[in-house]
Design an enzyme around this catalytic site. Sequence first.
Site, short mmCIF file in Angstrom:
data_model
loop_
_atom_site.label_atom_id
_atom_site.label_comp_id
_atom_site.label_asym_id
_atom_site.label_seq_id
_atom_site.Cartn_x
_atom_site.Cartn_y
_atom_site.Cartn_z
N ASP A 10 0.86 -1.19 0.00
CA ASP A 10 0.00 0.00 0.00
C ASP A 10 0.90 1.25 0.00
O ASP A 10 2.06 1.17 0.42
CB ASP A 10 -0.87 -0.05 1.26
CG ASP A 10 -1.65 1.23 1.48
OD1 ASP A 10 -2.39 1.63 0.57
OD2 ASP A 10 -1.51 1.84 2.57
N ILE A 11 0.39 2.38 -0.48
CA ILE A 11 1.22 3.60 -0.52
C ILE A 11 1.08 4.44 0.75
O ILE A 11 2.02 4.58 1.53
CB ILE A 11 0.88 4.47 -1.76
CG1 ILE A 11 1.22 3.72 -3.05
CG2 ILE A 11 1.66 5.79 -1.70
CD1 ILE A 11 0.91 4.50 -4.34
N LYS A 193 -8.34 -5.07 -3.46
CA LYS A 193 -6.92 -5.37 -3.53
C LYS A 193 -6.68 -6.89 -3.46
O LYS A 193 -5.69 -7.38 -3.98
CB LYS A 193 -6.18 -4.67 -2.40
CG LYS A 193 -6.18 -3.15 -2.53
CD LYS A 193 -5.33 -2.51 -1.43
CE LYS A 193 -5.41 -1.00 -1.46
NZ LYS A 193 -4.49 -0.37 -0.50
N ASP A 216 -2.13 -0.74 5.95
CA ASP A 216 -2.40 -0.11 7.25
C ASP A 216 -3.88 0.13 7.51
O ASP A 216 -4.28 0.41 8.63
CB ASP A 216 -1.68 1.24 7.34
CG ASP A 216 -2.31 2.27 6.42
OD1 ASP A 216 -2.99 3.18 6.92
OD2 ASP A 216 -2.16 2.15 5.21
N ASN A 219 -9.14 -1.06 3.95
CA ASN A 219 -9.21 -1.42 2.53
C ASN A 219 -8.09 -2.37 2.13
O ASN A 219 -8.06 -2.87 1.01
CB ASN A 219 -9.16 -0.16 1.64
CG ASN A 219 -7.84 0.57 1.74
OD1 ASN A 219 -7.29 0.76 2.82
ND2 ASN A 219 -7.31 0.99 0.62
#
Length: 265
Positions: A10-11, A193, A216, A219
Amino acid sequence: MTTYKLMAIDIDDTLINDDKEVTPGVQRALEQAVAKGVVVTLATGRAYASAQAIARQTGLNVPIITYQGALIKNLLDEKVLYERYFPVDAAEKLYEYCVKHNLHLQTYIDDKLYSREENEKLIDYCALNRTPYYIEPDFIQVVRKPTPKMLIIDDPDYLDELIPVFKELLGDQVHITKSKPHFLEFMHKEGTKGHALTFLANHFNCDLSETIAIGDSWNDHEMLEAAGLGVAMGNAIEPLKAIADYVTLSNNEDGVKHVIEKFVL
């Protein structure tokens, strides 16, 4: 010891720290993983446009997972590998509800963000993601176009109350998730995802047991559950930590680097 072949990261609040930067330590770890033959990709709720900028800056050249999993696109030739549009009838219902209850709704057409009016929520969101925005007062025209994602911004507790309302209103063709406490996001039911990670594992001929997913927020839960090794950041929300196989350091302590050093190198 499992040899991991595919890593999805994840970003926001995961790969990047609170200053919105990929630290030199994390960058070096990503390069070492790639040098070892691991496919390192990003899995984000962000639009492709803003996700690809970060991916290219970190030197990645693989397909990346964007819009929560509704779009997988190759960085090298921009070829679309996987795409799931939000159902138009659901989009119309959602829009009508938002107009009636005065909720801020935004949509994404051809990777551009549209809203029906300029407001504080939109301005703050775009400052956060460094994204331009477009205003379309005749918003129903935009709502009827194919979109990978629609997003409502509001108070976290209010959004939690709305989730069951929307589930009933929109039915089971739709995937609803929170990427951040005040962002409620709507995708096609296969726009998760988890679905995207499964697709990429097949694409790269690897078993899901040979994949790592790091995130984190809520989602991220589908991809953590799908992956062989599901990792929650030290700064992750508690429900995600509860389902994770491993909890690493926070995004300000190079948590991603720690995972790569422990499980990949």
